[in-house]
Design a protein around this motif. Structure first.
Motif, PDB file in Angstrom:
ATOM      1  N   PHE A  36       0.789  -1.233   0.000  1.00 50.61           N
ATOM      2  CA  PHE A  36       0.000   0.000   0.000  1.00 50.61           C
ATOM      3  C   PHE A  36       0.825   1.290   0.000  1.00 50.61           C
ATOM      4  N   VAL A  37       2.076   1.220   0.424  1.00 49.36           N
ATOM      5  CA  VAL A  37       2.911   2.421   0.414  1.00 49.36           C
ATOM      6  C   VAL A  37       3.337   2.722  -1.027  1.00 49.36           C
ATOM      7  N   PRO A  38       3.297   3.988  -1.465  1.00 50.88           N
ATOM      8  CA  PRO A  38       3.705   4.316  -2.836  1.00 50.88           C
ATOM      9  C   PRO A  38       5.181   4.065  -3.061  1.00 50.88           C
ATOM     10  N   PRO A  39       5.606   3.835  -4.304  1.00 51.18           N
ATOM     11  CA  PRO A  39       7.020   3.601  -4.602  1.00 51.18           C
ATOM     12  C   PRO A  39       7.875   4.823  -4.281  1.00 51.18           C
ATOM     13  N   ASP A  40       9.131   4.576  -3.979  1.00 44.17           N
ATOM     14  CA  ASP A  40      10.073   5.660  -3.738  1.00 44.17           C
ATOM     15  C   ASP A  40      10.406   6.340  -5.069  1.00 44.17           C
ATOM     16  N   TYR A  41      10.595   7.655  -5.037  1.00 47.21           N
ATOM     17  CA  TYR A  41      10.784   8.377  -6.297  1.00 47.21           C
ATOM     18  C   TYR A  41      12.153   8.109  -6.924  1.00 47.21           C
ATOM     19  N   LYS A  42      13.108   7.578  -6.150  1.00 45.90           N
ATOM     20  CA  LYS A  42      14.408   7.230  -6.702  1.00 45.90           C
ATOM     21  C   LYS A  42      14.574   5.729  -6.893  1.00 45.90           C
ATOM     22  N   GLN A  43      14.221   4.942  -5.856  1.00 47.18           N
ATOM     23  CA  GLN A  43      14.485   3.509  -5.877  1.00 47.18           C
ATOM     24  C   GLN A  43      13.323   2.682  -6.413  1.00 47.18           C
ATOM     25  N   GLY A  44      12.186   3.306  -6.610  1.00 47.74           N
ATOM     26  CA  GLY A  44      11.031   2.552  -7.075  1.00 47.74           C
ATOM     27  C   GLY A  44      10.537   1.591  -6.009  1.00 47.74           C
ATOM     28  N   ASN A  45      10.242   0.374  -6.421  1.00 48.60           N
ATOM     29  CA  ASN A  45       9.718  -0.624  -5.483  1.00 48.60           C
ATOM     30  C   ASN A  45      10.810  -1.356  -4.708  1.00 48.60           C
ATOM     31  N   SER A  46      12.065  -1.198  -5.128  1.00 47.25           N
ATOM     32  CA  SER A  46      13.135  -1.936  -4.439  1.00 47.25           C
ATOM     33  C   SER A  46      13.318  -1.461  -2.995  1.00 47.25           C
ATOM     34  N   THR A  97      20.814 -11.133  12.321  1.00 53.54           N
ATOM     35  CA  THR A  97      21.927 -10.542  11.585  1.00 53.54           C
ATOM     36  C   THR A  97      22.060 -11.163  10.208  1.00 53.54           C
ATOM     37  N   PHE A  98      21.892 -12.474  10.116  1.00 53.15           N
ATOM     38  CA  PHE A  98      21.935 -13.136   8.807  1.00 53.15           C
ATOM     39  C   PHE A  98      20.805 -12.633   7.912  1.00 53.15           C
ATOM     40  N   LEU A  99      19.627 -12.438   8.484  1.00 47.55           N
ATOM     41  CA  LEU A  99      18.502 -11.911   7.714  1.00 47.55           C
ATOM     42  C   LEU A  99      18.805 -10.505   7.211  1.00 47.55           C
ATOM     43  N   ALA A 100      19.438  -9.687   8.051  1.00 44.75           N
ATOM     44  CA  ALA A 100      19.806  -8.331   7.630  1.00 44.75           C
ATOM     45  C   ALA A 100      20.821  -8.371   6.492  1.00 44.75           C
ATOM     46  N   LEU A 101      21.812  -9.251   6.579  1.00 47.23           N
ATOM     47  CA  LEU A 101      22.809  -9.368   5.509  1.00 47.23           C
ATOM     48  C   LEU A 101      22.173  -9.880   4.218  1.00 47.23           C
ATOM     49  N   LEU A 102      21.281 -10.849   4.344  1.00 47.26           N
ATOM     50  CA  LEU A 102      20.634 -11.423   3.165  1.00 47.26           C
ATOM     51  C   LEU A 102      19.749 -10.399   2.459  1.00 47.26           C
ATOM     52  N   THR A 103      18.902  -9.733   3.202  1.00 51.07           N
ATOM     53  CA  THR A 103      18.013  -8.747   2.596  1.00 51.07           C
ATOM     54  C   THR A 103      18.796  -7.543   2.079  1.00 51.07           C
ATOM     55  N   GLY A 104      19.916  -7.210   2.732  1.00 52.23           N
ATOM     56  CA  GLY A 104      20.765  -6.147   2.221  1.00 52.23           C
ATOM     57  C   GLY A 104      21.363  -6.513   0.873  1.00 52.23           C
ATOM     58  N   ALA A 105      21.743  -7.783   0.709  1.00 44.74           N
ATOM     59  CA  ALA A 105      22.268  -8.235  -0.572  1.00 44.74           C
ATOM     60  C   ALA A 105      21.188  -8.200  -1.653  1.00 44.74           C
ATOM     61  N   VAL A 106      19.970  -8.584  -1.284  1.00 44.92           N
ATOM     62  CA  VAL A 106      18.855  -8.552  -2.235  1.00 44.92           C
ATOM     63  C   VAL A 106      18.585  -7.117  -2.692  1.00 44.92           C
ATOM     64  N   TRP A 107      18.689  -6.165  -1.759  1.00 44.11           N
ATOM     65  CA  TRP A 107      18.498  -4.754  -2.098  1.00 44.11           C
ATOM     66  C   TRP A 107      19.680  -4.204  -2.889  1.00 44.11           C
ATOM     67  N   GLY A 108      20.896  -4.654  -2.573  1.00 45.18           N
ATOM     68  CA  GLY A 108      22.087  -4.132  -3.218  1.00 45.18           C
ATOM     69  C   GLY A 108      22.200  -4.499  -4.683  1.00 45.18           C
ATOM     70  N   LYS A 109      21.688  -5.656  -5.078  1.00 46.30           N
ATOM     71  CA  LYS A 109      21.818  -6.092  -6.469  1.00 46.30           C
ATOM     72  C   LYS A 109      21.162  -5.112  -7.440  1.00 46.30           C
ATOM     73  N   PRO A 110      19.890  -4.741  -7.295  1.00 45.91           N
ATOM     74  CA  PRO A 110      19.315  -3.766  -8.233  1.00 45.91           C
ATOM     75  C   PRO A 110      19.785  -2.332  -7.987  1.00 45.91           C
ATOM     76  N   THR A 111      20.218  -2.028  -6.762  1.00 45.80           N
ATOM     77  CA  THR A 111      20.593  -0.652  -6.425  1.00 45.80           C
ATOM     78  C   THR A 111      22.040  -0.349  -6.784  1.00 45.80           C
ATOM     79  N   TRP A 112      22.972  -1.251  -6.418  1.00 43.69           N
ATOM     80  CA  TRP A 112      24.388  -1.041  -6.668  1.00 43.69           C
ATOM     81  C   TRP A 112      24.916  -1.876  -7.829  1.00 43.69           C
TER      82      TRP A 112
END
Length: 248
Positions: A36-46, A97-112
């Motif tokens: 329900f939250v709108p997409p970010d104007y820079k990152q979109g849905n990621s 901590t593992f969940l934070a690292l995993l989700t950070g990697a998932v976010w980093g792939k399309p972003t970085w």
């Protein structure tokens, strides 16, 4: 309050009061943020990964500080319940901590454009993961529980210096990781429509931490106190066949 028997009895009454709100806040906050939250104007849905990534990372750091405090209490006052809490936090903190690292990697792939970089914050969070694993390994390495608890307490206290490093790493060094969006001093840079579901999932994650640590601690109490009279009476009272089945 340092009595294992009192803690076991009291914590049993707390479990449903932690589990139900945690489930509602985590599920509700994730659905709210993801759908329900709108997409970010820079990152979109990621950007929506923050509703899992940020609560996991923040609570993992908070859990480590609680573990370090429990370790200090055990070293100073020799409180065995504090050692049990310290041991119980380690696997939960490692999972978060593992969940934070995993989700950070998932976010980093399309972003970085990559799954992993040796960024200051990411590297310090990886060190946090190894610290949790170190506490778990130390508990397994000693046959003597008191010696294990002392060694783990020292590691937890020394490792606590990594927490401010994680928090301030994006300000102290050049970092690809974005600075904190939620600020206790000054104005937050996250829009209120995104902040509300994030606060819901963050609160739910803290409640989940409390619920999980209580369960682990209760199991540890039963293991350590298994030869005491009150635990034997508890086992007998919970036997569905009744006390008579234990005769003869």
């Amino acid at each position: 309050m340092g009595s294992p028997r009192w803690f076991y009895q009291f914590s049993g009454r707390l479990l449903p009061w932690l589990a139900v709100p945690a489930l509602l806040l985590l599920v509700g906050g994730c659905v709210w943020g993801l759908a329900f939250v709108p997409p970010d104007y820079k990152q979109g849905n990621s950007f929506r990964i923050i509703y899992i990534h940020v609560p996991a990372a923040v609570v993992a750091m908070g859990a480590y500080m609680i573990m370090a405090v429990a370790g200090a209490i055990h070293l100073i006052w020799r409180m065995k319940l504090a050692a049990m809490v310290m041991k119980s936090i380690a696997p939960v903190g490692a999972m978060l901590t593992f969940l934070a690292l995993l989700t950070g990697a998932v976010w980093g792939k399309p972003t970085w454009g990559t799954w992993w970089v040796w960024d200051a914050r990411i590297t310090s969070v990886l060190i946090l993961f190894f610290l949790y694993l170190g506490v778990i390994a130390l508990h397994q390495a000693f046959d003597n529980r008191d010696a294990a608890a002392k060694a783990c307490a020292v590691l937890a206290i020394v490792g606590a210096v990594n927490i401010p490093i994680i928090y301030y790493s994006v300000e102290w060094w050049y970092s690809l990781h974005q600075p904190a969006s939620i600020k206790f001093v000054g104005e937050s840079t996250i829009h209120s429509s995104m902040l509300r579901p994030l606060m819901a999932t963050l609160t739910g994650m803290y409640l989940f931490l409390g619920w999980a640590v209580l369960l682990y601690t209760r199991a540890e109490i039963l293991d350590r106190e298994r030869n005491t009279r009150w635990v034997k009476d508890l086992v007998l009272s919970s036997d569905p066949r009744g006390p008579a089945s234990n005769k003869g």
